[in-house]
Design a protein around this motif. Structure first.
Motif, PDB file in Angstrom:
ATOM      1  N   ILE A   1      61.098  11.354 -13.657  1.00  0.00           N
ATOM      2  CA  ILE A   1      60.350  12.079 -13.027  1.00  0.00           C
ATOM      3  C   ILE A   1      59.670  11.339 -11.962  1.00  0.00           C
ATOM      4  CG2 ILE A   1      58.055  13.473 -13.264  1.00  0.00           C
ATOM      5  CD1 ILE A   1      60.172  14.525 -15.245  1.00  0.00           C
TER       6      ILE A   1
ATOM      7  N   SER B   1      54.724  13.760  -9.004  1.00  0.00           N
ATOM      8  CA  SER B   1      55.619  15.029  -9.477  1.00  0.00           C
ATOM      9  C   SER B   1      54.695  15.890 -10.558  1.00  0.00           C
ATOM     10  CB  SER B   1      56.958  14.778  -9.865  1.00  0.00           C
ATOM     11  OG  SER B   1      57.417  16.142 -10.688  1.00  0.00           O
TER      12      SER B   1
ATOM     13  N   THR C   1      58.371  19.076 -11.959  1.00  0.00           N
ATOM     14  CA  THR C   1      60.055  18.904 -12.138  1.00  0.00           C
ATOM     15  C   THR C   1      60.659  20.030 -12.694  1.00  0.00           C
ATOM     16  OG1 THR C   1      59.599  16.519 -11.537  1.00  0.00           O
ATOM     17  CG2 THR C   1      61.636  17.191 -12.645  1.00  0.00           C
TER      18      THR C   1
ATOM     19  N   GLU D   1      62.270  19.245  -7.698  1.00  0.00           N
ATOM     20  CA  GLU D   1      60.679  19.120  -7.906  1.00  0.00           C
ATOM     21  C   GLU D   1      60.178  20.075  -7.074  1.00  0.00           C
ATOM     22  OE1 GLU D   1      56.658  17.879  -8.534  1.00  0.00           O
ATOM     23  OE2 GLU D   1      57.605  18.848  -6.836  1.00  0.00           O
TER      24      GLU D   1
ATOM     25  N   PHE E   1      68.565  12.833  -9.876  1.00  0.00           N
ATOM     26  CA  PHE E   1      68.453  14.251  -9.728  1.00  0.00           C
ATOM     27  C   PHE E   1      69.858  14.999  -9.799  1.00  0.00           C
ATOM     28  CE2 PHE E   1      64.043  16.102  -8.478  1.00  0.00           C
ATOM     29  CZ  PHE E   1      63.246  15.246  -9.515  1.00  0.00           C
TER      30      PHE E   1
END
Length: 279
Positions: free
Chosen positions: A113, A117, A120, A158, A179
């Motif tokens: 994360i 953030s 997410t 995100e 990601f």
């Protein structure tokens, strides 16, 4: 047949899995990458499978099934129901954005994360892997000859970075470290019907997404043909083809936090599980 890369990060070895047998491809290729795909590597594995060394991979880490691609192309809003839950009209042409290649990690690796953030999100997607250079393809039908295979992708996003802090381009919310979990396998194109695959996702064991690639607005060959009119697709490139409804952006589910567990699955391509950590 499934192609995988097994071992610790940076030291993965290529293997092929078929009928419960696992064969070491190290004597055939150094890695599963664009060069391997473009040179007929999948056909070579099939031809020599029975003569390759059999190995035991139980308990070993599964890496991304493709060595770091030179490009990760992404198609947005490619399922009508997802566009609706996002408050957007279905696109009339494919929406394109990018992820950096260093977002690609193994299917069961930790997803971080990002710092700061609060939004997410998960996105199960069918990933296309390009096997032959594609530029200015003459027809949609031509696209099939340029696809090496398919994999499960989780296009982690995100949403605040993507939509509120983006300045109009989505990639800020797409390129955070870790990601893009990919895999577990690269499945050859001729063994998959990409127009009829079930996609599912779960968070902490609770169902989130459950749809089919039959609901895509733009199908696989249309995407490849379309992108080839604007850019050169190279062997080993990954194309994320969009996600169905059921993400946190819908407002129906909470966003991810450290300790949450994502699971994503596509029929015939495998299942992946990622625990969320904190960057």
């Amino acid at each position: 047949m499934q192609l995988q890369r097994i071992g610790e990060l940076g030291a993965e070895r290529p293997v092929a899995v078929h009928n419960g047998q696992v064969r070491d491809l190290s004597g055939l290729t150094a890695d599963i990458d664009g060069e391997f795909l473009a040179s007929g590597g999948i056909a070579a594995v099939r031809e020599r499978f029975d003569s390759l060394p059999e190995i035991d991979i139980a308990g070993q880490r599964i890496g991304a099934p493709l060595a770091r691609p030179q490009a990760v192309w992404c198609v947005g809003m490619n399922y009508a129901a997802h566009a609706a839950e996002s408050g957007a009209e279905p696109p009339k042409v494919p929406v394109l954005f990018f992820k950096t290649p260093n977002t690609v990690i193994g299917p069961d690796d930790e997803v971080l994360i990002p710092r700061g953030s609060v939004k997410t999100d998960w996105e199960v997607e069918l990933a296309i892997v390009i096997g032959k250079r594609a530029a200015y393809l003459e027809s949609v039908q031509d696209a099939w000859d340029h696809i090496a295979g398919y994999a499960v992708s989780n296009d982690v996003s995100e949403r605040a970075f993507q939509l509120e802090q983006s300045g109009g381009q989505w990639s800020k919310g797409k390129c955070c470290a870790t990601f893009n979990p990919l895999g577990p396998s690269l499945v050859p194109a001729d063994e998959v019907d990409p127009g009829n695959l079930r996609l599912q996702s779960w968070v902490n064991g609770e169902p989130r997404q459950d749809s089919s690639t039959a609901d895509m607005i733009f199908d696989v060959p249309t995407i490849v043909h379309h992108l080839s009119q604007y850019a050169v697709l190279e062997p080993g490139d990954v194309i994320n083809t969009g996600t169905p409804q059921g993400v946190a952006l819908s407002g129906r589910f909470p966003y991810l936090k450290a300790g949450d567990v994502m699971e994503v699955e596509i029929s015939g391509l495998g299942r992946a599980r990622q625990v969320c950590g904190q960057a």
